[in-house]
Design a protein around this motif. Structure first.
Motif, PDB file in Angstrom:
ATOM      1  N   SER A   1       0.293  -1.369   0.168  1.00 44.23           N
ATOM      2  CA  SER A   1      -0.523  -0.280  -0.278  1.00 44.23           C
ATOM      3  C   SER A   1       1.107   1.162  -0.123  1.00 44.23           C
ATOM      4  O   SER A   1       0.862   2.373  -0.766  1.00 44.23           O
ATOM      5  CB  SER A   1      -1.189   0.543   1.133  1.00 44.23           C
ATOM      6  N   VAL A   2       1.839   0.810   0.513  1.00 44.94           N
ATOM      7  CA  VAL A   2       3.034   2.448   0.075  1.00 44.94           C
ATOM      8  C   VAL A   2       3.096   2.236  -0.991  1.00 44.94           C
ATOM      9  O   VAL A   2       3.589   3.601  -1.311  1.00 44.94           O
ATOM     10  CB  VAL A   2       3.608   2.079   1.605  1.00 44.94           C
TER      11      VAL A   2
ATOM     12  N   SER B   1       1.703   1.551  -3.677  1.00 43.03           N
ATOM     13  CA  SER B   1       0.464   1.901  -4.477  1.00 43.03           C
ATOM     14  C   SER B   1       0.337   3.509  -4.044  1.00 43.03           C
ATOM     15  O   SER B   1       0.084   4.413  -4.963  1.00 43.03           O
ATOM     16  CB  SER B   1      -0.291   1.609  -4.176  1.00 43.03           C
ATOM     17  N   VAL B   2       0.811   3.859  -2.762  1.00 49.04           N
ATOM     18  CA  VAL B   2       0.316   5.438  -3.007  1.00 49.04           C
ATOM     19  C   VAL B   2       1.942   5.856  -3.920  1.00 49.04           C
ATOM     20  O   VAL B   2       1.579   7.582  -3.881  1.00 49.04           O
ATOM     21  CB  VAL B   2       0.333   5.418  -1.424  1.00 49.04           C
ATOM     22  N   LEU B   3       2.986   5.556  -3.444  1.00 47.52           N
ATOM     23  CA  LEU B   3       3.817   6.849  -3.699  1.00 47.52           C
ATOM     24  C   LEU B   3       4.478   6.079  -4.842  1.00 47.52           C
ATOM     25  O   LEU B   3       5.401   7.205  -5.423  1.00 47.52           O
ATOM     26  CB  LEU B   3       5.031   5.928  -2.389  1.00 47.52           C
ATOM     27  N   SER B   4       3.959   4.960  -5.968  1.00 44.89           N
ATOM     28  CA  SER B   4       4.841   4.976  -7.598  1.00 44.89           C
ATOM     29  C   SER B   4       4.502   5.524  -8.002  1.00 44.89           C
ATOM     30  O   SER B   4       3.072   6.830  -8.035  1.00 44.89           O
ATOM     31  CB  SER B   4       4.063   3.359  -7.745  1.00 44.89           C
TER      32      SER B   4
ATOM     33  N   ALA C   1       0.961   1.445  -9.728  1.00 38.99           N
ATOM     34  CA  ALA C   1       0.714   1.975  -8.598  1.00 38.99           C
ATOM     35  C   ALA C   1      -0.916   1.156  -9.085  1.00 38.99           C
ATOM     36  O   ALA C   1      -1.901   0.533  -7.577  1.00 38.99           O
ATOM     37  CB  ALA C   1      -0.055   3.526  -8.352  1.00 38.99           C
ATOM     38  N   ALA C   2      -2.064   0.637  -9.748  1.00 37.75           N
ATOM     39  CA  ALA C   2      -2.952   0.142  -9.783  1.00 37.75           C
ATOM     40  C   ALA C   2      -2.392  -1.268  -9.880  1.00 37.75           C
ATOM     41  O   ALA C   2      -3.842  -2.321  -8.752  1.00 37.75           O
ATOM     42  CB  ALA C   2      -3.320  -0.108 -11.197  1.00 37.75           C
TER      43      ALA C   2
ATOM     44  N   LEU D   1      -2.455  -2.161  -5.856  1.00 39.57           N
ATOM     45  CA  LEU D   1      -3.298  -2.629  -5.400  1.00 39.57           C
ATOM     46  C   LEU D   1      -3.798  -3.841  -5.149  1.00 39.57           C
ATOM     47  O   LEU D   1      -4.510  -3.849  -4.559  1.00 39.57           O
ATOM     48  CB  LEU D   1      -3.965  -0.900  -5.870  1.00 39.57           C
TER      49      LEU D   1
END
Lengths: 89, 170
Positions: free
Chosen positions: B19-20, B22-25, B31-32, B35
Motif C-alpha cells: 500500500s505504501v 501503491s501510494v508512492l509509485s 500503482a494499480a 493495489l
C-alpha cells in the motif's frame, strides 16, 4: 493502511490515483470491522454484514467515479484534478 | 497455530509494503497493480479469520471487478509510460505529518485498550447462515440494509451509464 490511504488522498493530484486511495481507505475499514467482529463478538455477524455492504457501496462508487472520470477526460483531455477547473467559475 | 501467526505476518507485511508503494509509485499502472496485491492479501487475511464467504466476495468484487475497471480507465485515459510530476513539497510534508500523527494516536489507543477475549461460542459463518440473516427481518435480520443496498446499486449503475454515454446533439 487507513492513514496511507489518507496520505495518498492528499498527495495525489490525479483523479484515478485519488480513487485508488479511497479504495485503500475502505479496505482498511473493512478489515477492522471483520477483525473486531471475529475476535470480540464471534457470536454475531454484524461486522460481516457491514463489510459486505461497504464492498457493495465501493463497487457502486467506483463505477460512478470512473464514468465521471471518462467524461472529464473527454472534456479536458486530462485527468489531473487541478486542470478541471471549469466547474469552479 | 504458529502457521497462523506466520501467515498473518506475511499478509500484513504484504499489505503495508504494497500500500505504501501503491501510494508512492510514480507510474499509474504500477500503482494499480500494487493495489491489486493489497486487495488479494486482504482477502487472505479474511481466509485466516475463517470468513470464507467474505474472502471470496473480496477476491471477486475487489480484485476481479474494481481493479479491472481501474486498469481499463487508466488505459483509456493515459499513456502507459506516463509519469506524473512530483507533488508539491509542502503538501507532501503536511500529508506525511497528518498520516504519521494519526496512526500514532490510533496505535497508542489500541495498545492502551484492554480487549476482552470473547468467550461466546462462535457462530458458523457459512453461506447458509449469511443468506438467512440477510433476508430475515426480525432480530439479527438485515432485510432493510439489503434492500437499500440493492436500490443504491441499481441507481449507481443507471447513473453511471447515463453519465458515460455520449451526449446527443439537441
Amino acid at each position: 493502511m487507513f492513514f496511507i490511504g489518507v496520505f495518498g488522498f492528499i498527495v495525489r493530484r490525479n483523479l484515478i490515483t485519488i480513487l485508488m486511495a479511497i479504495e485503500l481507505i475502505l479496505n482498511s475499514v473493512n478489515l477492522n470491522f471483520v477483525t473486531f467482529n471475529r475476535y470480540l463478538y464471534p457470536d454475531k455477524l454484524e461486522g460481516h454484514f457491514f463489510s459486505i455492504i461497504v464492498i457493495a457501496i465501493a463497487a457502486a462508487e467506483t463505477s460512478v467515479a470512473i464514468a465521471l472520470i471518462i467524461n472529464i477526460y473527454r472534456h479536458f483531455a486530462s485527468i489531473e484534478a487541478n486542470k478541471a477547473k471549469q466547474l469552479k467559475y | 497455530m504458529s502457521l497462523h501467526i506466520l501467515m498473518f505476518c506475511l499478509f500484513s507485511a504484504i499489505i503495508i509494503v504494497f500500500s505504501v508503494m501503491s501510494v508512492l509509485s510514480r507510474r499509474i499502472l504500477r500503482a494499480a497493480v500494487y493495489l491489486l496485491f493489497v486487495l488479494i492479501a486482504t482477502s487472505g487475511l479474511y481466509f485466516i479469520l475463517d470468513y470464507h464467504f467474505l474472502a471470496g466476495v473480496q477476491l471477486t468484487i475487489y480484485a476481479g471487478g474494481i481493479v479491472v475497471l481501474i486498469i481499463f480507465s487508466i488505459l483509456l485515459t493515459s499513456h502507459i509510460s506516463y509519469k506524473f510530476e512530483k507533488p508539491n513539497k509542502w503538501v507532501f510534508l503536511a500529508a506525511l505529518f497528518i498520516a504519521i500523527s494519526g496512526s500514532a494516536i490510533t496505535i497508542w489507543s489500541i495498545l492502551n485498550f484492554e480487549f476482552k477475549a470473547a468467550t461466546n461460542p462462535t457462530i458458523p459463518s457459512d453461506v447458509r447462515t449469511i443468506g438467512l440473516q440477510l433476508v430475515e427481518s426480525g432480530t439479527n435480520g438485515y432485510a432493510l440494509p439489503f434492500e437499500v443496498i440493492s436500490l443504491l446499486l441499481l441507481a449507481a449503475m443507471i447513473g453511471s451509464i447515463i453519465i458515460a454515454k455520449k451526449e446527443e446533439k439537441i
